[in-house]
Write an enzyme that holds these catalytic residues in place. Sequence first.
Site, short mmCIF file in Angstrom:
data_model
loop_
_atom_site.label_atom_id
_atom_site.label_comp_id
_atom_site.label_asym_id
_atom_site.label_seq_id
_atom_site.Cartn_x
_atom_site.Cartn_y
_atom_site.Cartn_z
N ARG A 1 0.87 -1.18 0.00
CA ARG A 1 0.00 0.00 0.00
C ARG A 1 0.91 1.23 0.00
NH1 ARG A 1 -4.90 -0.54 4.21
NH2 ARG A 1 -3.23 -0.66 5.76
N ASN B 1 6.52 -6.13 4.36
CA ASN B 1 6.03 -7.50 4.56
C ASN B 1 5.65 -8.19 3.25
OD1 ASN B 1 5.97 -9.02 6.89
ND2 ASN B 1 3.77 -8.91 7.12
N GLU C 1 -1.76 -10.95 16.34
CA GLU C 1 -0.44 -10.67 16.91
C GLU C 1 -0.53 -9.62 18.02
OE1 GLU C 1 -0.96 -7.13 14.38
OE2 GLU C 1 -1.58 -9.22 14.31
N ASP C 2 -1.49 -8.71 17.96
CA ASP C 2 -1.66 -7.73 19.02
C ASP C 2 -2.20 -8.38 20.29
OD1 ASP C 2 -3.99 -8.36 17.77
OD2 ASP C 2 -4.72 -6.31 17.56
N ASN D 1 5.82 -13.19 4.61
CA ASN D 1 4.73 -12.32 5.02
C ASN D 1 4.15 -12.84 6.32
OD1 ASN D 1 2.57 -10.59 5.21
ND2 ASN D 1 1.33 -11.68 3.69
#
Length: 921
Positions: free
Chosen positions: A674, A699, A834-835, A725
């Site tokens: 992006r 990534n 992951e958070d 990734n």
Amino acid sequence: EPMTGYTMLRNGGVGNGGQPWVLRWSSRIRLTWLSFTLFIILVFFPLIAHYYLTTIDDADDAGKRIFGPRTGNELCEVKHVQDLCRIRESVSEELLQLEAKRQELNSEIAKLNLKIEACKKSIENAKQDLLQLKNVISQTEHSYKELMAQNQPKLSLPIRLLPDKDDATFPLPKSNRNCRLHNCFDYSRCPLTSGFPVYVYNSDDYPFGSSLDPLIKQAFEATVRTNVYVTENANIACVYIVLAGEMQEPVMPKPTELEQQLHSLPYWRTDGHNHLIINLSRKSETQNFLYNISTGRAMVAQSTFYDAQYRPGFDIVVSPLVHAMSEPNFLEIPPQVPVKRKYLFSFQGEKIESLRSSLQEVRSFEEEIEGNAPADYDDRIITTLKAVQDSKLDFVLVEFTCKNQPKASLPTEWALCGERDDRLELLKLSTFALIITPGDTRLVISAGCTMRLFEALEVGAIPVVLGEQVQLPYNDVIRWNEAALIIPKPRITEVHFLLRSISDNDLLAMRRQGRFLWETYFSTSDNVFSTVLAVIRTRIQIPAAPIREEPAVEIPHRSGKAAGTDPNMADNGDLDLGPVETEPPYASPRYLRNFTLTAMDIYRNWNSAPGPFHLFPYTPFDPILPSEAKFLGSGTGFRPIGGGAGGSGKEFQAALGGNVPREQFTVVMLTYEREEVLMNSLERLNGLPYLNKVVVVWNSPKLPSEDLLWPDIGVPIMVVRTEKNSLNNRFLPWDEIETEAILSIDDDAHLRHDEIMFGFRVWREARDRIVGFPGRYHAWDIPHQSWLYNSNYSCELSMVLTGAAFFHKYYAYLYSYVMPQAIRDMVDEYINCEDIAMNFLVSHLTRKPPIKVTSRWTFRCPGCPQALSHDDSHFHERHKCINFFVRVYGYMPLLYTQFRVDSVLFKTRLPHDKTKCFKFI
């Protein structure tokens, strides 16, 4: 034959009655007339026309002139000529205007040339001033270094001493049983700066190697290959390690043969000083074959010791190596809650030989044991425990006779009953697990006791050790009273009362600490070997090798695009949290207690972590020492003169505050194909105070566009290429991160500078916690009996999303290298959570919830493309992640909080239906 025309002409025109001369004459007349006519037309007709025209123009009557010149008014009377006249007049006017403009522009150019000359002179003057300022800065830095050098002692590294093969001058102790570090260990082989090199003998090169247990031998060799301290250069080694057990009984060498083989080792040097003999036990019936062998000054690490054999502070009691070639399955380990289980306590065992009969045996060291035979409390223990079971006040299970053949054991030792799986199933139902030490108090520890301890810690049964004389594994560096109860045998009648009086909170804390000890020091061969080395290294006060950092492979990119000023970023409302000027990139100071940590914080380092992880530090620390002390990296408490004058509003806004007045943070931004969104987010960081660097984690396997021009935001932008990734790449401890503070931020996050600065200031007051903006919480789903992830607005939270959050780099090491691999695999499988995993980790280690700042509940930029969180399956995956993480940890580590930090200068507008929320300022 008739004559043709052609023949007649050749014959002079004689034909059928024709006359040739008449034809020739008439032909000549026609040609002459034609030529004369053309001459008259071409010559005389133009002359006549010219004469006619000139005579008409000379006529007196002006009205009769046709071809003569006429006046302008007469020409304009013609219609098509009038248009031409108007065009001519318009062009003439435009030419006049352009000429006037040209003169004006020439005048302006002359003025601008004068200004350019003036600017050039100003630039030259500014360059001279800049050069002078650089010289002043250089002189100031040089003076600062001189002052620092004057105020700091000049220390040089000690001279590296290489070992001498003979070492004939090393003093001998009176007896090898009196060996301690001060009289049996050669410190000259282990300088503080040596890095603790360890040489491991290859057991295949010696006869006793063929007698070793194949599984233990294979596991030990695999561990040695990956250990950072092992060296192949024996001449520089600090410690020499030889694996001498567990041995297989059919091929076990005789004690005299084994002793000769040990003494013939190439670096034994007559007495074996600085050697460590490791005897690992995989079964409870492991024999203490080193009892009758003279080990000299060599240290011994095994699971069974007699009092006459054990040398405190010198020898090491190790845990059994149950999982030799396999990793423990976290999903098979029972959860730590509920705290109370079916049985209050349980015990299964059979005493094969009584104390009296064992004392009648003849042992080689029996004559050297002083004192009378100890009292045998085992009969009293059996009577008391049976009475508790018969009272039925609590569910307890005690069996003093095995249903099947008991395991082999030492004299006066309680033998294990049944198979390992059967024992584990009983312990999973037990709150406490009784461990009765051998009746012979001269047996300070046995393989059977360590096996019972191992199994109890593995499944979360709190060990209750009856016998205070026992030497538990690593007893001199682990505070066992935080994970187990050690009770003297004479207090057997008070055990039931004591176990019932312990609160649920204390039970959970002991169970959690017990699981930490098991996973960190007992569970695998790597942990056992690393722990043994760490015990020796801690005793001789050598700092640990630094933990490795993730090397950052930079992607070349072009920069130079001037970053614009986002009006949303410049609008900070009534709050200005940054200084007027920004500092150049400044790395956090490295930890300065490398040589004093092991001496000052032994017990705190080995026991203070509340969770089951093998904790790694931020900078050079022991790779197995868990400690909150790692967060003291730059917290020296130093404040320059005048640094505390931040009480008034103006000074408070301009100063960073805190006990570390000079500190910066690093932005770590994860992105995936992006580019436009990424460039906009980077531009918004332009001018952000205290920003050290931006690390962009690329990534995507596809490299950035070659023509992509990256913005110049005043600080370095490092674009890091990843191997795959993975969302776990967000938390890799990149070597390019030189600050303790990390701001993890998504590429589509939209935060104002004042919000970021406020979050940074709050984090500096709570460095061991996650400080961020969007809050989330977990909830218990009663119908489905499972945990749920909830993102609704609430007055309560238990998580802070790491898409916009500050955390310490210390946690990046733990997440990447220490946290169970199963959790990272789950993140890769779902490309999610992951958070949540980071929040689980930090809450598990600190037992504190995260801190939310400001009233933000989202941070997405308006108009950005949709992220992964907009997928319908996003929340279902997060529900699964939470429940899976709970199974891995064994309990729910997240903690609720209603605490939120806002600045007194923020103007928060709460919705009408949220006015009951408390806001802490």
